[in-house]
Design a protein around this motif. Sequence first.
Motif, short mmCIF file in Angstrom:
data_model
loop_
_atom_site.label_atom_id
_atom_site.label_comp_id
_atom_site.label_asym_id
_atom_site.label_seq_id
_atom_site.Cartn_x
_atom_site.Cartn_y
_atom_site.Cartn_z
N CYS A 1 -3.43 -1.83 0.68
CA CYS A 1 -3.04 -0.86 -0.33
C CYS A 1 -4.20 0.04 -0.76
N SER A 2 -3.84 1.24 -1.18
CA SER A 2 -4.79 2.18 -1.79
C SER A 2 -4.07 2.89 -2.93
N SER A 3 -4.77 3.10 -4.04
CA SER A 3 -4.17 3.74 -5.21
C SER A 3 -5.12 4.80 -5.77
N VAL A 4 -4.53 5.95 -6.10
CA VAL A 4 -5.28 7.05 -6.70
C VAL A 4 -4.60 7.41 -8.02
N TYR A 5 -5.39 7.68 -9.06
CA TYR A 5 -4.84 7.94 -10.39
C TYR A 5 -5.15 9.37 -10.83
N PHE A 6 -4.16 9.99 -11.46
CA PHE A 6 -4.28 11.37 -11.93
C PHE A 6 -4.42 11.39 -13.45
N HIS A 7 -5.25 12.31 -13.95
CA HIS A 7 -5.58 12.38 -15.37
C HIS A 7 -5.11 13.69 -15.98
N ASN A 8 -4.90 13.67 -17.30
CA ASN A 8 -4.61 14.91 -18.02
C ASN A 8 -5.91 15.49 -18.59
N ALA A 9 -5.80 16.58 -19.31
CA ALA A 9 -7.00 17.25 -19.82
C ALA A 9 -7.78 16.37 -20.80
N ALA A 10 -7.11 15.44 -21.44
CA ALA A 10 -7.78 14.52 -22.37
C ALA A 10 -8.48 13.37 -21.66
N GLY A 11 -8.27 13.27 -20.35
CA GLY A 11 -8.92 12.21 -19.58
C GLY A 11 -8.07 10.97 -19.38
N ASP A 12 -6.85 10.98 -19.93
CA ASP A 12 -5.97 9.81 -19.79
C ASP A 12 -5.24 9.83 -18.46
N ILE A 13 -5.06 8.66 -17.88
CA ILE A 13 -4.25 8.53 -16.66
C ILE A 13 -2.79 8.78 -17.00
N ILE A 14 -2.15 9.63 -16.17
CA ILE A 14 -0.73 9.92 -16.42
C ILE A 14 0.15 9.63 -15.21
N ALA A 15 -0.46 9.35 -14.06
CA ALA A 15 0.33 9.04 -12.86
C ALA A 15 -0.56 8.35 -11.83
N SER A 16 0.08 7.65 -10.92
CA SER A 16 -0.66 7.02 -9.81
C SER A 16 0.08 7.28 -8.51
N PHE A 17 -0.71 7.47 -7.47
CA PHE A 17 -0.20 7.72 -6.12
C PHE A 17 -0.66 6.54 -5.26
N CYS A 18 0.29 5.80 -4.71
CA CYS A 18 -0.04 4.55 -4.02
C CYS A 18 0.47 4.56 -2.58
N ILE A 19 -0.34 4.04 -1.68
CA ILE A 19 0.03 3.89 -0.28
C ILE A 19 -0.07 2.40 0.07
N ASN A 20 1.03 1.84 0.56
CA ASN A 20 1.09 0.41 0.86
C ASN A 20 1.51 0.21 2.31
N VAL A 21 0.61 -0.37 3.11
CA VAL A 21 0.87 -0.57 4.54
C VAL A 21 1.28 -2.02 4.78
N ASP A 22 2.47 -2.21 5.33
CA ASP A 22 2.95 -3.55 5.68
C ASP A 22 2.24 -3.99 6.96
N LEU A 23 1.44 -5.06 6.86
CA LEU A 23 0.65 -5.52 8.00
C LEU A 23 1.42 -6.46 8.93
N SER A 24 2.62 -6.87 8.55
CA SER A 24 3.32 -7.88 9.35
C SER A 24 3.62 -7.42 10.78
N PRO A 25 3.99 -6.14 11.03
CA PRO A 25 4.19 -5.74 12.44
C PRO A 25 2.91 -5.88 13.26
N LEU A 26 1.77 -5.51 12.68
CA LEU A 26 0.49 -5.65 13.38
C LEU A 26 0.14 -7.12 13.59
N GLN A 27 0.42 -7.94 12.58
CA GLN A 27 0.11 -9.37 12.71
C GLN A 27 0.99 -10.02 13.76
N GLN A 28 2.26 -9.61 13.85
CA GLN A 28 3.15 -10.14 14.87
C GLN A 28 2.68 -9.74 16.26
#
Length: 240
Positions: A115-142
Amino acid sequence: MTTQTAMKEAARALAQDSARQTYESAEEILRLYRPVMRALATAAGPSVEVVLHNLDGADVDLGHTIMAIENGHVTGRAVGGPSTNLGLDVMKDRQKDHDAFGYRGVTSDGRELRCSSVYFHNAAGDIIASFCINVDLSPLQQARNMLEALLPAPATQGDAPQEHFGTDMESVMDQIIAEAIAEIGRPVAQMTRDDRILVLDKLDQRGVTQMRKSIPTIAKRLNISRVTAYSYLDEARSRG
């Protein structure tokens, strides 16, 4: 470049972008990044989930943060679905840099994710959203398990003999000589007299010394004369 590496690099690029910009609302981020989510998921394939979470507002309901999702079958979630335990950490300090890349995740049915996660902030510096990428490793493991089942196990002493293939017997002989030398564990230039005798003994046990032109070839590989090679062979046989 592997899918995992490509996804990690994509997340890092998003992180650089989010660090440079601020946004008024999670809805603005959704408008900007919804096409990017679809493009990433389509390019990476069905084992890669891409999620955008709404973390805007003073009282975020972590049970219903998903604004958009691609390949939601990876975790079984859909729009309106929940955040993860990482959402709790974010809410404790919404001005901290929570960006993370290549960390381990686990689904409810036990599958491993990268997994990887990136967070977006508003002008006040607060996090208001996150963008996440999740890779299922089971096909590679199989696939890895299938390859490991097909490939031979590492050879150990007492296992079945190793078979050498070559275009002629001289090349086969050369492979066996190289293997015997490698078993000594030191370069030829650093070998002692006993080391070289041991090489002759190994090759004699494997029948190499019975092959045509074997002694001249062995002598050359051990940096000794033919006479010395024959002498070492006699001594190896006498020790046996």
